[in-house]
Design an enzyme around this catalytic site. Structure first.
Site, short mmCIF file in Angstrom:
data_model
loop_
_atom_site.label_atom_id
_atom_site.label_comp_id
_atom_site.label_asym_id
_atom_site.label_seq_id
_atom_site.Cartn_x
_atom_site.Cartn_y
_atom_site.Cartn_z
N ARG A 84 60.56 -6.80 26.21
CA ARG A 84 61.26 -7.95 25.67
C ARG A 84 61.09 -9.13 26.62
O ARG A 84 61.10 -8.95 27.83
CB ARG A 84 62.75 -7.65 25.60
N TYR A 233 55.43 -6.56 20.80
CA TYR A 233 56.13 -5.46 21.46
C TYR A 233 57.59 -5.30 21.06
O TYR A 233 58.36 -6.26 21.05
CB TYR A 233 56.07 -5.61 22.99
N LYS A 242 66.94 -5.59 18.10
CA LYS A 242 67.79 -6.49 18.89
C LYS A 242 68.09 -7.79 18.14
O LYS A 242 69.21 -8.30 18.19
CB LYS A 242 67.13 -6.79 20.23
N SER A 284 69.84 -1.48 28.91
CA SER A 284 68.62 -0.74 28.60
C SER A 284 68.21 0.10 29.81
O SER A 284 68.33 -0.35 30.94
CB SER A 284 67.48 -1.70 28.25
N CYS A 286 69.52 2.90 31.06
CA CYS A 286 70.54 3.51 31.91
C CYS A 286 70.93 4.87 31.35
O CYS A 286 72.00 5.40 31.64
CB CYS A 286 71.77 2.62 31.99
N ARG A 404 57.22 3.62 25.47
CA ARG A 404 58.24 4.03 24.48
C ARG A 404 57.73 5.04 23.47
O ARG A 404 56.54 5.09 23.18
CB ARG A 404 58.68 2.78 23.70
O1 SAT Z 1 64.33 -4.43 23.25
S1 SAT Z 1 63.58 -3.21 23.06
O2 SAT Z 1 63.87 -2.70 21.73
O3 SAT Z 1 62.14 -3.47 23.22
C1 SAT Z 1 64.01 -2.07 24.22
C2 SAT Z 1 65.41 -2.04 24.67
O4 SAT Z 1 65.78 -2.87 25.49
O5 SAT Z 1 66.19 -1.18 24.22
MN MN Z 2 68.68 -1.09 23.99
#
Ligand code: SAT
Ligand code: MN
Length: 622
Positions: A84, A233, A242, A284, A286, A404
């Site tokens: 991101r 991405y 998000k 993210s 964690c 991922r």
């Molecule tokens: O924002 S992403 O979906 O690429 C990954 C994340 O932060 O969970």
């Molecule tokens: Mn996330």
């Protein structure tokens, strides 16, 4: 012979434009006129269509097959497009203050980037006209949440990436049945382009088209629009995640009085057969995914997963907080995932999965940091950047740290029976937390809803590789939602405070920290499956068992009240729970300074009171 139908003079190569609701047809016509794709593909979400997506991705060399597994592919991106991009993510509103609080003069604001609506129009004009030339526009109708549920919302995404189309089919309920429930209602408009019209002006690195210099992910929160350009991405391009579920979602939630949060949802049944659902907000990387599908080393506990990243929550008419997972898949971090940290994930990701930026093995499988012990000795590794015969001596990781897996929820062997239920699951507890090497105990219970909201607002965590940050700096991340805030953070906190009403059964709020280290730099708590011991304590506290003791920062477990039997190594209770005076002085000062500098006048007075009270309890005078 009749040719294919057309929309705005563009050939429709898949699907029938006559089946589109009027507003959807108007939307795709407008985007086609602006972006000038070569072809339009109206997605239906079918199995056959998915086969076409895979074939097209393979033909474009966007992915390679992973013959070791069932229907899995691997995409390797341009190394400049791997996460991101928070610095290029904008909230667009009339007034700046609607989107972000006014930082103190001379201080750089860190609670989001604002762009005026006028400026956004300019930015759109300088990017989108003709941006899909030579490409196919995929029109993706999707529902966040069970189709037809009163909590769900519909989005329509136009994208010129088949990788995005295939990934959205995994991550959302994508298909033309969405049109039936949509009818002539409005929807969230999602426009996405990789920003590389053909013929390309520059070489396309790794067959992964993107334009990092001109990347922009912009949100119009009032009119529910998302304009994303230049990145293929994850969170930048799978706009249901998000952008919609958190940023547009929380703006809608504010208007309608509910919560759209960066939270996992998990159901836990204890050995007595009592089941409770818990949500947890962590930044993210964690361990949200690991916690959402934890495997208990202690027999008798049953864990069931509803979601690992996003929760939409509403209080029902009985005052019970209910949560749904708006997503339909997992977009989880690969490095670190293995049979020890997350055996359930290892059970689910080797079919119908799109991997991105992992390394590949010579037997047609995948590899990443953390899988060393599970690797067959005879295979060789090609790194995510294409380095053949990769070894640890190469000095660079085999997989990108933000590599991922994109896997359907239904692959999860411990999916909760109510994962798809329209009314959602009842929530007993809310967890906040982050990666805190120092000073923060394994767990504490907050004193009240207000104190809990204060704890959520003051979350900090070490930076991770889910976004563009480098190093391990501890950063403030209110509600673990800092990258996803779509309106003024002060108002966000206020919205949380306003959730508390007399008739509502407010869930208890806890703060956890699996990542505390001792002076030698070793973790004090084993984490992963052993976290069940902490979840068990939380469940008992939800039933008000007298197993907590007052401390200045909240309620701590009474010594011995967390079951430590059978742990592989002895635990130093004292070190896990101590509240060092100098640390807490710094911490309170830091939180106060942060709020003053970043949120200023928009900070709700109730939070100032919580800070003052906590300082008093800690014995910190001015
Ligand atoms: O924002 S992403 O979906 O690429 C990954 C994340 O932060 O969970
Ligand atoms: Mn996330």
């Amino acid at each position: 012979m009749m040719g294919n139908p057309k929309i705005e003079n563009t050939e429709v190569v898949h699907g029938n434009p006559q089946e589109l609701p009027k507003k959807v047809l108007a939307f795709v016509s407008e985007i086609a006129q602006l972006c000038q794709p070569d072809k339009i593909w109206l997605c239906d979400g079918s199995e056959d269509e998915n086969k076409d997506f895979t074939r097209l991705m393979l033909e474009e060399n966007l992915v390679i097959n992973l013959p070791k597994y069932e229907n899995c592919v691997l995409a390797r991106t341009n190394p400049q497009d791997v996460a991101r991009m928070e610095s290029k993510t904008y909230i667009c509103t009339e007034e700046k203050r609607e989107a972000i609080p006014e930082p103190k003069p001379g201080v750089k604001g860190t609670l989001g980037n604002w762009m005026s609506l006028k400026q956004l129009d300019e930015e759109i004009k300088s990017r989108f006209p003709g941006c899909m030339k030579g490409r196919t526009l995929y029109l993706l109708p999707f529902s966040m949440g069970p189709i037809g549920s009163p909590i769900s919302h519909v989005g329509i995404q136009a994208s010129d990436s088949v990788y995005v189309a295939a990934s959205m089919r995994i991550m959302t309920r994508m298909g033309k049945n969405v049109y039936k429930v949509l009818g002539d209602k409005d929807f969230v408009k999602c426009i996405h382009s990789v920003g590389v019209p053909l013929p390309a002006q520059k070489p396309i690195i790794n067959n992964w088209p993107c334009d990092p210099e001109k990347t922009m992910v912009a949100h119009k929160t009032k009119t529910n629009e998302i304009w994303s350009y230049g990145s293929g991405y994850g969170g930048n391009s799978l706009l249901g995640k998000k952008c919609f579920s958190l940023r547009i979602g929380s703006a809608i939630a504010r208007r309608e009085g509910w919560l759209a949060e960066h939270m996992l949802i998990v159901g836990i049944t204890n050995p007595q057969g009592v089941k409770k659902y818990i949500v947890g907000a962590f930044p993210s990387q964690c361990g949200k995914t690991n916690l959402a599908m934890l495997t208990s080393p202690i027999p008798g506990y049953k864990i069931e997963c509803v979601g690992d990243d996003i929760a939409w929550m509403r209080f029902d008419e009985n005052g019970v907080l209910r949560a749904i997972n708006p997503e339909f898949g997992f977009f989880g971090v690969c490095p670190g995932t293995n049979h020890h940290t997350n055996p359930v994930a290892m059970d689910m990701i080797f079919k119908n999965t799109i991997f991105t930026n992992v390394a590949k093995t010579s037997d047609g499988g995948v590899f990443w940091e953390g899988l060393e012990k599970e690797l067959k000795t005879h295979v060789s590794i090609t790194s995510w950047t294409g380095e053949k015969h990769w070894t640890r001596d190469s000095g660079k990781p085999a997989a990108h740290p933000n590599a991922r897996f994109c896997t359907p929820l239904v692959n999860c062997p411990i999916l909760d029976p109510h994962w798809n239920s329209p009314e959602g699951v009842p929530i007993s507890a809310i967890l906040f937390g982050g990666r805190r090497p120092e000073g923060i105990p394994l767990i504490y219970e907050t004193r009240s809803w207000k104190h809990g909201v204060y704890a959520g607002a003051s979350v900090s965590s070490e930076a991770t590789s889910a976004a563009e940050y480098k190093g391990h700096k501890v950063m403030h991340d209110p509600f673990s939602a800092r990258p996803f805030l779509s309106y003024n953070a002060g108002k966000y906190i206020e919205h949380w405070l306003q959730m508390e009403k007399d008739y509502r059964k407010m869930p208890k709020i806890f703060h956890v920290n699996w990542f505390r280290k001792n002076k030698e730099g070793h973790y004090l708590w084993p984490g992963f499956g052993e976290n069940i011991r902490v979840l068990d304590w939380i469940m008992r506290r939800c039933d008000n068992e007298p197993i907590a003791v007052e401390s200045p920062i909240g309620l701590l477990p009474k010594e011995g009240s967390i079951n430590l039997e059978g742990l592989p190594d002895p635990i130093n209770w004292e070190e896990l729970f101590e509240l060092p005076e100098d640390f807490w002085k710094r911490e309170m000062n830091d939180i106060e300074t942060y709020f003053n500098q970043q949120i200023g006048d928009d900070l709700p007075p109730a939070i100032r009171e919580e800070i003052e009270n906590q300082k008093k309890r800690l014995g910190i005078s001015k």
